[in-house]
Write an enzyme that holds these catalytic residues in place. Structure first.
Site, PDB file in Angstrom:
ATOM      1  N   ASP A 108      -2.377  -1.563  -7.748  1.00  0.00           N
ATOM      2  CA  ASP A 108      -3.026  -1.454  -6.435  1.00  0.00           C
ATOM      3  C   ASP A 108      -2.824  -0.011  -5.992  1.00  0.00           C
ATOM      4  O   ASP A 108      -1.878   0.309  -5.289  1.00  0.00           O
ATOM      5  CB  ASP A 108      -2.393  -2.453  -5.465  1.00  0.00           C
ATOM      6  CG  ASP A 108      -3.062  -2.444  -4.102  1.00  0.00           C
ATOM      7  OD1 ASP A 108      -4.234  -2.028  -4.029  1.00  0.00           O
ATOM      8  OD2 ASP A 108      -2.414  -2.833  -3.116  1.00  0.00           O
ATOM      9  N   GLY A 124       2.559  -7.553  -0.014  1.00  0.00           N
ATOM     10  CA  GLY A 124       1.557  -8.557   0.344  1.00  0.00           C
ATOM     11  C   GLY A 124       0.938  -9.235  -0.864  1.00  0.00           C
ATOM     12  O   GLY A 124       0.879 -10.471  -0.941  1.00  0.00           O
ATOM     13  N   LYS A 125       0.517  -8.460  -1.830  1.00  0.00           N
ATOM     14  CA  LYS A 125      -0.115  -9.026  -3.036  1.00  0.00           C
ATOM     15  C   LYS A 125       0.940  -9.600  -3.982  1.00  0.00           C
ATOM     16  O   LYS A 125       0.683 -10.582  -4.679  1.00  0.00           O
ATOM     17  CB  LYS A 125      -0.960  -7.953  -3.724  1.00  0.00           C
ATOM     18  CG  LYS A 125      -2.107  -7.454  -2.852  1.00  0.00           C
ATOM     19  CD  LYS A 125      -2.882  -6.331  -3.509  1.00  0.00           C
ATOM     20  CE  LYS A 125      -3.908  -5.734  -2.559  1.00  0.00           C
ATOM     21  NZ  LYS A 125      -3.280  -5.000  -1.427  1.00  0.00           N
ATOM     22  N   ASP A 181       8.028   0.364  -6.778  1.00  0.00           N
ATOM     23  CA  ASP A 181       7.475   1.293  -5.795  1.00  0.00           C
ATOM     24  C   ASP A 181       8.339   2.540  -5.736  1.00  0.00           C
ATOM     25  O   ASP A 181       9.508   2.516  -6.154  1.00  0.00           O
ATOM     26  CB  ASP A 181       7.391   0.661  -4.404  1.00  0.00           C
ATOM     27  CG  ASP A 181       6.294   1.312  -3.554  1.00  0.00           C
ATOM     28  OD1 ASP A 181       5.146   0.839  -3.609  1.00  0.00           O
ATOM     29  OD2 ASP A 181       6.581   2.313  -2.869  1.00  0.00           O
ATOM     30  N   CYS A 190      -8.376   0.061  -1.786  1.00  0.00           N
ATOM     31  CA  CYS A 190      -9.057  -0.345  -0.554  1.00  0.00           C
ATOM     32  C   CYS A 190      -9.952   0.801  -0.089  1.00  0.00           C
ATOM     33  O   CYS A 190     -10.042   1.115   1.088  1.00  0.00           O
ATOM     34  CB  CYS A 190      -8.059  -0.756   0.531  1.00  0.00           C
ATOM     35  SG  CYS A 190      -6.828   0.488   0.949  1.00  0.00           S
TER      36      CYS A 190
END
Length: 401
Positions: free
Chosen positions: A301, A237-238, A256, A354
Site C-alpha cells: 500500500d 487499517g488494511k 513500517d 489512494c
C-alpha cells in the site's frame, strides 16, 4: 439566517491559523484538539465548527479570490466572512463583520463566475494542470466529487460480528447506519457522529475504513494459514482487515518505517481481537532481506500523493506540490522493485495507492512488469471519487511459479 456565536468564531479562527501558518499541522489533528478543549460546546455547535473549518480549507483558493487577496494571519476573519457570504449561512447582513467590511466581497459574489478552473475547484494552479494532463476531460468531474464531504464508512470486524449485526448494535446506541451493496463488511452512517464514543467501538466491533479501501483486502485473496506481509502497514487499517479475512489463522507481518504507527497498530489489534499480527520496524535493509521469498501474499500500500482522498484530507492539496509528486513516484518505483522480492514464487501481491493519477498507478505497474518478467498482472481495479467513495488504485500481480 443563523448568526455564528462569537466563541465558535474565535475557535474556527484559531484552528485555521494553526492549520495554515504552523508547519506540519494536519487539519484532522487541529480540529480534534480544538473540540477536546471546548467540551462545553453542544453537538450542534461542534458540528458547525467542524463543517466551517473543513469547508474553508477545502475552498481556500476560491475564498481568496472573493477576498481579493491571499489568506494571511491578520485576515482569517475576512476569509470566514467570505465563506459565510458565499454559502449564505451563519451570517446576518450587517455592513461589517468583526470589523471587516463586506462590500468588495459582495461585488465579486454577484458576478457568479470565477476566472479560472483552479479557482472554481479551489486547487493550486499546478494541480489543475497535472489533473487535466493525466485524466483528460474527466478531471473536472473528479474534482467536483473531491470537493464533497466524505461519508463515514465502517468495516465490521468479522472476528467479532457481521455488518448486519453491527447496524443493529449501532442503532441501539442511537447511531443510524445501513449496509452497502457489493461491500460485504461495509456499513455507512446516515449522519456524521462520533462513533469512537460507542460501546461497539470500544468492544472492537468495527474500524473506520472507506469502502474503496476495503476492496484491497478482498482482492488480495488471502487464505487461512498463509504468511502475509504488509510492507507499508502504517496504523494497520488494511492489516486488521486481512487478519479478519484470515480468521486469525496464519501469520501477518506488518512492516513500517515509523515505530509510532506500529505501536498504534498493536493497540488497534488488541481491541479488534486480531492475534495473528506481528509488527516489525524497518530500521535497515536487513529486515526486508530476511523476508525474501517468504510471503504467500504481499500488500504494498504505497506512499502516494493522496489525491484520491481529498474529500477526507482537503488540507493536503495545499501541502504538496509537483516536486513532491515527482519525488514520491521515484519512491514508489523503488518500493515496488525492492519489496516485491518478499513474494514467493507462485504467490500474489497487490500494489495499491489512494491516488487517481495514472503516473502513480498503472504506469508504475507497467514499468515494473517490463523490468521484471517473472511477474504478471492478474487484475487491476480503479475506483474514482465520482463513484461515491475514495479514489483508489489496486493491481493484483502474481510471481510466476
Amino acid at each position: 439566517m443563523e448568526l455564528i456565536h462569537r466563541n465558535l468564531l474565535i475557535g474556527i479562527h484559531d484552528a485555521l491559523q494553526e492549520t495554515f501558518f504552523e508547519d506540519r499541522k494536519y487539519a484532522d489533528k487541529v480540529i480534534e484538539r480544538l473540540l477536546k478543549s471546548h467540551k462545553q460546546w453542544g453537538s450542534e455547535d461542534r458540528k458547525v465548527v467542524a463543517q466551517i473549518f473543513y469547508d474553508i480549507i477545502r475552498w481556500k483558493k476560491r475564498l481568496e479570490y472573493y477576498m481579493g487577496e491571499g489568506v494571511k494571519p491578520n485576515n482569517i476573519y475576512k476569509m470566514i466572512l467570505a465563506y459565510c457570504l458565499w454559502t449564505k449561512t451563519h451570517y446576518k447582513k450587517f455592513e461589517e463583520f468583526d470589523g471587516v467590511k463586506n462590500a468588495d466581497i459582495l461585488i465579486k459574489l454577484k458576478k457568479h463566475t470565477v476566472p479560472t478552473k483552479a479557482i472554481e475547484y479551489s486547487i493550486p494552479d499546478w494541480l489543475a494542470e497535472t489533473l487535466e494532463k493525466e485524466l483528460g476531460k474527466s478531471w473536472e468531474r473528479e474534482m467536483v466529487a473531491l470537493n464533497e464531504q466524505a461519508p463515514t464508512i465502517l468495516r465490521a470486524n468479522t472476528l467479532k460480528t457481521t455488518a448486519k449485526e453491527l447496524v443493529s448494535d449501532l442503532r441501539d446506541e442511537n447511531v443510524e447506519s445501513f449496509l452497502i451493496p457489493n461491500y460485504p463488511d461495509a456499513v455507512q452512517l446516515e449522519l456524521k457522529k462520533n462513533v469512537f464514543l460507542t460501546s461497539a467501538f470500544k468492544d472492537g466491533l468495527f474500524e473506520v475504513q472507506d469502502a474503496s479501501s476495503q476492496k484491497i483486502g478482498e482482492l488480495l485473496d488471502v487464505k487461512e494459514g498463509m504468511r502475509v506481509v504488509d510492507v507499508c502497514a502504517g496504523a494497520g487499517g488494511k492489516t486488521l482487515h486481512l487478519a479478519a479475512l484470515m480468521k486469525n489463522k496464519g501469520q501477518i507481518i506488518a512492516l513500517d518505517i515509523y515505530e509510532w504507527k506500529l505501536a498504534e497498530l498493536k493497540r488497534r489489534a488488541k481491541r479488534a481481537g486480531a492475534h495473528n499480527i506481528e509488527t516489525r520496524y524497518i530500521d535497515d535493509n536487513k529486515v526486508i532481506k530476511r523476508l525474501h521469498e517468504k510471503a504467500d501474499r504481499l500488500l504494498i500500500d504505497s506512499p502516494c500523493s493522496g489525491l484520491g482522498v481529498l474529500k477526507r484530507n482537503p488540507d493536503s492539496k495545499w501541502k504538496i506540490d509537483q516536486e513532491f509528486i515527482d519525488r514520491i513516484k521515484k519512491e514508489q518505483e523503488k518500493i515496488l522493485q525492492d519489496y516485491s522480492k518478499i513474494l514467493k514464487k507462485g504467490g500474489k501481491m497487490i500494489y495499491a495507492t489512494c491516488s487517481i493519477l495514472p503516473s502513480e498507478n498503472n504506469e508504475q505497474v507497467a514499468k515494473f512488469l517490463k523490468n521484471n518478467e517473472e511477474f504478471t498482472l492478474l487484475k487491476e481495479e480503479k475506483v474514482m471519487p465520482s463513484e461515491g467513495y475514495d479514489g483508489f488504485y489496486m493491481a493484483l500481480i502474481e510471481r510466476k511459479a
